[in-house]
Design a protein around this motif. Sequence first.
Motif, PDB file in Angstrom:
ATOM      1  N   HIS A  53      34.654  32.899  42.833  1.00 18.53           N
ATOM      2  CA  HIS A  53      35.748  33.180  43.759  1.00 18.53           C
ATOM      3  C   HIS A  53      36.233  34.626  43.620  1.00 18.53           C
ATOM      4  O   HIS A  53      36.430  35.325  44.615  1.00 18.53           O
ATOM      5  CB  HIS A  53      36.911  32.212  43.521  1.00 18.53           C
ATOM      6  N   LEU A  54      36.435  35.065  42.377  1.00 15.64           N
ATOM      7  CA  LEU A  54      36.959  36.414  42.165  1.00 15.64           C
ATOM      8  C   LEU A  54      35.942  37.460  42.628  1.00 15.64           C
ATOM      9  O   LEU A  54      36.338  38.504  43.169  1.00 15.64           O
ATOM     10  CB  LEU A  54      37.361  36.610  40.693  1.00 15.64           C
ATOM     11  N   ALA A  55      34.664  37.167  42.476  1.00 14.85           N
ATOM     12  CA  ALA A  55      33.631  38.084  42.979  1.00 14.85           C
ATOM     13  C   ALA A  55      33.692  38.170  44.503  1.00 14.85           C
ATOM     14  O   ALA A  55      33.510  39.254  45.085  1.00 14.85           O
ATOM     15  CB  ALA A  55      32.250  37.619  42.529  1.00 14.85           C
ATOM     16  N   ARG A  56      33.966  37.031  45.161  1.00 20.76           N
ATOM     17  CA  ARG A  56      34.085  37.053  46.630  1.00 20.76           C
ATOM     18  C   ARG A  56      35.303  37.870  47.053  1.00 20.76           C
ATOM     19  O   ARG A  56      35.243  38.628  48.033  1.00 20.76           O
ATOM     20  CB  ARG A  56      34.177  35.618  47.182  1.00 20.76           C
ATOM     21  N   GLU A  57      36.412  37.720  46.343  1.00 23.05           N
ATOM     22  CA  GLU A  57      37.597  38.532  46.677  1.00 23.05           C
ATOM     23  C   GLU A  57      37.318  40.019  46.418  1.00 23.05           C
ATOM     24  O   GLU A  57      37.723  40.874  47.206  1.00 23.05           O
ATOM     25  CB  GLU A  57      38.819  38.079  45.864  1.00 23.05           C
ATOM     26  N   ASP A  58      36.638  40.318  45.304  1.00 21.63           N
ATOM     27  CA  ASP A  58      36.313  41.719  44.995  1.00 21.63           C
ATOM     28  C   ASP A  58      35.468  42.329  46.115  1.00 21.63           C
ATOM     29  O   ASP A  58      35.687  43.462  46.537  1.00 21.63           O
ATOM     30  CB  ASP A  58      35.548  41.816  43.667  1.00 21.63           C
ATOM     31  N   MET A  71      43.794  47.672  41.105  1.00 22.22           N
ATOM     32  CA  MET A  71      44.730  46.853  40.325  1.00 22.22           C
ATOM     33  C   MET A  71      44.333  45.375  40.409  1.00 22.22           C
ATOM     34  O   MET A  71      44.328  44.661  39.400  1.00 22.22           O
ATOM     35  CB  MET A  71      46.147  47.048  40.882  1.00 22.22           C
ATOM     36  N   HIS A  72      44.005  44.923  41.623  1.00 21.41           N
ATOM     37  CA  HIS A  72      43.657  43.515  41.827  1.00 21.41           C
ATOM     38  C   HIS A  72      42.354  43.173  41.087  1.00 21.41           C
ATOM     39  O   HIS A  72      42.263  42.150  40.413  1.00 21.41           O
ATOM     40  CB  HIS A  72      43.547  43.248  43.339  1.00 21.41           C
ATOM     41  N   MET A  73      41.376  44.053  41.172  1.00 24.83           N
ATOM     42  CA  MET A  73      40.102  43.793  40.493  1.00 24.83           C
ATOM     43  C   MET A  73      40.261  43.844  38.972  1.00 24.83           C
ATOM     44  O   MET A  73      39.607  43.065  38.242  1.00 24.83           O
ATOM     45  CB  MET A  73      39.035  44.781  40.974  1.00 24.83           C
ATOM     46  N   GLU A  75      42.888  42.902  37.360  1.00 26.80           N
ATOM     47  CA  GLU A  75      43.514  41.630  36.991  1.00 26.80           C
ATOM     48  C   GLU A  75      42.476  40.507  36.992  1.00 26.80           C
ATOM     49  O   GLU A  75      42.499  39.624  36.122  1.00 26.80           O
ATOM     50  CB  GLU A  75      44.676  41.326  37.940  1.00 26.80           C
ATOM     51  N   HIS A  76      41.556  40.529  37.936  1.00 28.07           N
ATOM     52  CA  HIS A  76      40.465  39.547  37.932  1.00 28.07           C
ATOM     53  C   HIS A  76      39.651  39.654  36.647  1.00 28.07           C
ATOM     54  O   HIS A  76      39.326  38.650  36.014  1.00 28.07           O
ATOM     55  CB  HIS A  76      39.539  39.767  39.138  1.00 28.07           C
ATOM     56  N   ALA A  77      39.310  40.891  36.268  1.00 28.95           N
ATOM     57  CA  ALA A  77      38.507  41.095  35.048  1.00 28.95           C
ATOM     58  C   ALA A  77      39.283  40.608  33.819  1.00 28.95           C
ATOM     59  O   ALA A  77      38.713  39.990  32.909  1.00 28.95           O
ATOM     60  CB  ALA A  77      38.142  42.567  34.905  1.00 28.95           C
ATOM     61  N   ASN A 112      51.174  32.390  40.649  1.00 26.48           N
ATOM     62  CA  ASN A 112      51.721  33.759  40.676  1.00 26.48           C
ATOM     63  C   ASN A 112      50.746  34.730  41.333  1.00 26.48           C
ATOM     64  O   ASN A 112      51.149  35.586  42.130  1.00 26.48           O
ATOM     65  CB  ASN A 112      52.023  34.245  39.245  1.00 26.48           C
ATOM     66  N   HIS A 113      49.475  34.577  40.993  1.00 25.21           N
ATOM     67  CA  HIS A 113      48.453  35.488  41.527  1.00 25.21           C
ATOM     68  C   HIS A 113      48.287  35.290  43.034  1.00 25.21           C
ATOM     69  O   HIS A 113      48.162  36.247  43.796  1.00 25.21           O
ATOM     70  CB  HIS A 113      47.126  35.265  40.795  1.00 25.21           C
ATOM     71  N   LEU A 114      48.316  34.023  43.442  1.00 22.29           N
ATOM     72  CA  LEU A 114      48.188  33.720  44.867  1.00 22.29           C
ATOM     73  C   LEU A 114      49.363  34.327  45.645  1.00 22.29           C
ATOM     74  O   LEU A 114      49.179  34.897  46.719  1.00 22.29           O
ATOM     75  CB  LEU A 114      48.146  32.197  45.064  1.00 22.29           C
ATOM     76  N   MET A 117      49.094  39.260  44.456  1.00 18.41           N
ATOM     77  CA  MET A 117      47.924  40.068  44.820  1.00 18.41           C
ATOM     78  C   MET A 117      47.077  39.436  45.918  1.00 18.41           C
ATOM     79  O   MET A 117      46.598  40.134  46.814  1.00 18.41           O
ATOM     80  CB  MET A 117      47.068  40.325  43.573  1.00 18.41           C
ATOM     81  N   ASP A 118      46.866  38.118  45.847  1.00 22.06           N
ATOM     82  CA  ASP A 118      46.036  37.474  46.871  1.00 22.06           C
ATOM     83  C   ASP A 118      46.722  37.507  48.236  1.00 22.06           C
ATOM     84  O   ASP A 118      46.062  37.651  49.270  1.00 22.06           O
ATOM     85  CB  ASP A 118      45.717  36.026  46.485  1.00 22.06           C
ATOM     86  N   THR A 119      48.039  37.350  48.242  1.00 22.52           N
ATOM     87  CA  THR A 119      48.775  37.381  49.506  1.00 22.52           C
ATOM     88  C   THR A 119      48.708  38.768  50.134  1.00 22.52           C
ATOM     89  O   THR A 119      48.448  38.913  51.339  1.00 22.52           O
ATOM     90  CB  THR A 119      50.241  36.962  49.289  1.00 22.52           C
TER      91      THR A 119
HETATM   92 FE   LIG Z   1      42.727  37.499  43.399  1.00 24.17          FE
END
Ligand SMILES: [Fe+2]
Length: 131
Positions: A53-58, A71-73, A75-77, A112-114, A117-119
């Motif tokens: 999922h995080l790879a798809r968002e990246d 910043m978002h990437m 946090e994924h890492a 929190n993440h949703l 950053m995801d929003t």
């Molecule tokens: Fe994310």
Amino acid sequence: MALITWSDALKRGIAFQDEDHEQAVHLMNALQTCSDEDLPRLYAELYTHTKEHLAREDELMERIGFFAKDMHMAEHARVLGEMQAFQDKLDAGDLAAVRAYVEQAVPEWFLNHLDSMDTATAMFARQMGES
Ligand SMILES: [Fe+2]
Ligand SMILES: [Fe+2]
């Protein structure tokens, strides 16, 4: 932490992201109520799902040039490193540590993440014509 109830209120209007988040909620809920026997399999499933999922968002953020992608990437890492650390604990037989992690920290992080950053990413992606 109570189980998370999936609903339209958690959708952000990007199809793959919403589908992935819904699947994550089901996996997190299953982890909160599973037997010790099922814990390793379900944790591995959540970890794999989260990596994908995080790879798809990246990939989305790279493609649309999201202004806060670094910043978002990062946090994924960071969270993937954390999940690997708990995979190591699980491999060492520390089920209690993994249970505490999946019952409290993981759902809290997810919500929190949703909401942050995801929003922001989804709003920008929709402005760029993604759906
Ligand atoms: Fe994310
Ligand atoms: Fe996400």
